[in-house]
Design a protein around this motif. Sequence first.
Motif, PDB file in Angstrom:
ATOM      1  N   ALA A  44      -1.599  -2.787   6.677  1.00 44.29           N
ATOM      2  CA  ALA A  44      -2.539  -3.673   5.536  1.00 44.29           C
ATOM      3  C   ALA A  44      -2.354  -3.106   4.257  1.00 44.29           C
ATOM      4  N   GLY A  45      -2.156  -3.779   3.354  1.00 42.43           N
ATOM      5  CA  GLY A  45      -2.197  -3.279   2.201  1.00 42.43           C
ATOM      6  C   GLY A  45      -3.393  -2.783   1.575  1.00 42.43           C
ATOM      7  N   GLY A  46      -4.756  -3.256   1.968  1.00 47.35           N
ATOM      8  CA  GLY A  46      -5.915  -2.789   1.327  1.00 47.35           C
ATOM      9  C   GLY A  46      -6.110  -3.419   0.041  1.00 47.35           C
ATOM     10  N   ASN A  47      -7.128  -2.887  -0.499  1.00 45.72           N
ATOM     11  CA  ASN A  47      -7.728  -3.444  -1.864  1.00 45.72           C
ATOM     12  C   ASN A  47      -6.817  -2.286  -2.927  1.00 45.72           C
ATOM     13  N   LEU A  48      -5.645  -2.832  -3.342  1.00 41.95           N
ATOM     14  CA  LEU A  48      -4.775  -2.244  -4.400  1.00 41.95           C
ATOM     15  C   LEU A  48      -5.396  -2.391  -5.768  1.00 41.95           C
ATOM     16  N   THR A  49      -6.243  -1.695  -6.213  1.00 43.25           N
ATOM     17  CA  THR A  49      -7.196  -1.899  -7.269  1.00 43.25           C
ATOM     18  C   THR A  49      -6.455  -1.785  -8.586  1.00 43.25           C
ATOM     19  N   THR A  50      -5.381  -0.933  -8.455  1.00 40.99           N
ATOM     20  CA  THR A  50      -4.442  -0.773  -9.910  1.00 40.99           C
ATOM     21  C   THR A  50      -3.228  -1.196  -9.727  1.00 40.99           C
ATOM     22  N   LYS A  51      -2.814  -2.002 -10.617  1.00 43.49           N
ATOM     23  CA  LYS A  51      -1.215  -2.523 -10.571  1.00 43.49           C
ATOM     24  C   LYS A  51      -0.610  -2.465 -12.096  1.00 43.49           C
ATOM     25  N   PHE A  52       0.484  -2.048 -12.125  1.00 44.63           N
ATOM     26  CA  PHE A  52       1.058  -1.916 -13.416  1.00 44.63           C
ATOM     27  C   PHE A  52       2.651  -1.782 -13.296  1.00 44.63           C
TER      28      PHE A  52
END
Length: 372
Positions: free
Chosen positions: A118-126
Motif C-alpha cells: 500500500a502506498g499510504g498517504n504520500l504527502t510530498t511529491k516533487f
Amino acid sequence: MEFSVFRQVLIRALGHMQSIVEKRATLPILVNVKIEVSDDLILSATNVDLELVEHVAADITLSGKTTVPVQMLYDIVRKLPDDAEISFKQSGDELVVSSGRAVFHLPTLPAENFPVMAGGNLTTKFKMTTGDLAHLINQTKFAIPTDDVRYHLGGIYFHISDDSGENKLTTVATDAQRMALCAMKAPEKSIGMPSVILPRRVIGELSKLLEDANVDDVIVELSDTKARFTIGAAILTSKLVDAQYPNYRVVIPKGNDKIAVLDRKQFVNAVDLVSVASVDKTKSIQLTFSMNKLVVNASSPDAGTATQELDVEYNGDAAFTINFNVKFLLDVAGQIEGDKFQIEMQESLSPTIMKSTDKNTDALFVLMPMRM
C-alpha cells in the motif's frame, strides 16, 4: 493470457525484478514475479519491504495475470539470443514460454495471492532530474554501514537542510568512521518534505534504475513511512528506516586550521601504491605533512616498509602526522570530484574534513583518524 515480447525489452526489467526478490523467501509466492497483461505488460516484484512495478511494451493477444519464479524466467531470457522474440501463453497451472524451437513450462501461483504494498498517504511529491538524484546518492552511499547492527544508520538520510538561509536537498550517510554529505538546491515543491532514512537495500535498487534510466526526470513521493520513485516505466516503493537519524552536524569539525591542497589523482595513486605494505590487521597508512611536502608511509612486520613523497601545498609551520584506514581513505578520495582537493586537519585524532577545492562543490566528507 497470451502475449509476445522482444528479449532486449524484457531482459532489463527482469534484471531489476530478480534483484528485488529474496532468494530464500518465507512465502513461496515471494520468489515469483507477477505478470499482468492488459494494455501492456506489467511486471511486479516484492520482498514485502520493497516493491518494484515496471511497464514493458508487448504484443498483447489475450489479457490475464499470473506469477512465475522470477529467477527461472530471468535465466531463460538471459540465455536467449539478443534478437529473440519470446511468446508467453497460460495453460492451466503452467506458463508456456517459447522462443524459436525452445519451449519451457513454468509453474505458476495465483496472482490474487501476490502481496501488494500500500502506498499510504504520500504527502510530498516533487520532480527532480535523474542525474541530480543519482549524484546525491552516489556521493554518499559508500558510507552506509554494511552491517545491520546500527539500525538507525542503515541508509541515507534524505532531507531538506537550511544552509546559510538557502534550502537544500541533502543526503547524508555515515558508519561512524566516515561521513559523506551532499547537498544541492531544493527542487520546487520539496520544501516541507519529511526527513526520511532510505534503507540501504532501496538505495541499491534505486541506483540501478537511475543508471538504466532513459528519461530525464524522476518523480519523488514521500510520507513518514514510505518513499516512492517513478523513473519512466518503473515505480519503486519502499518502507523507510523507522528510526531517528543522529545530529550529523555535530560531527563536522570547526576550526580545522592545518590545510593541505593536493592533486587528487597523484594522491590516490600514491596511497594505493604504498598500501601494499599495509597488510596488518589495522590496514593503516601514515601521512606526514611538512612545508610543501607529503610523505605517505605504510609498514608491517611481514611486508616491510613503503614510502612515497608528493609535492603539496601545506600551511603548517611544523611537521604534522596523521594515520588513516587505507580503505576508508581511498573510498573518500575516490568520491571527491575535480583535479584537486583539500584536507583540513586539527589534531592527530580529531575528525578530518576532505573536500574538492572547487568553490561550486556540493559534497563534504569527514574521516576519523586511527589511533596508533
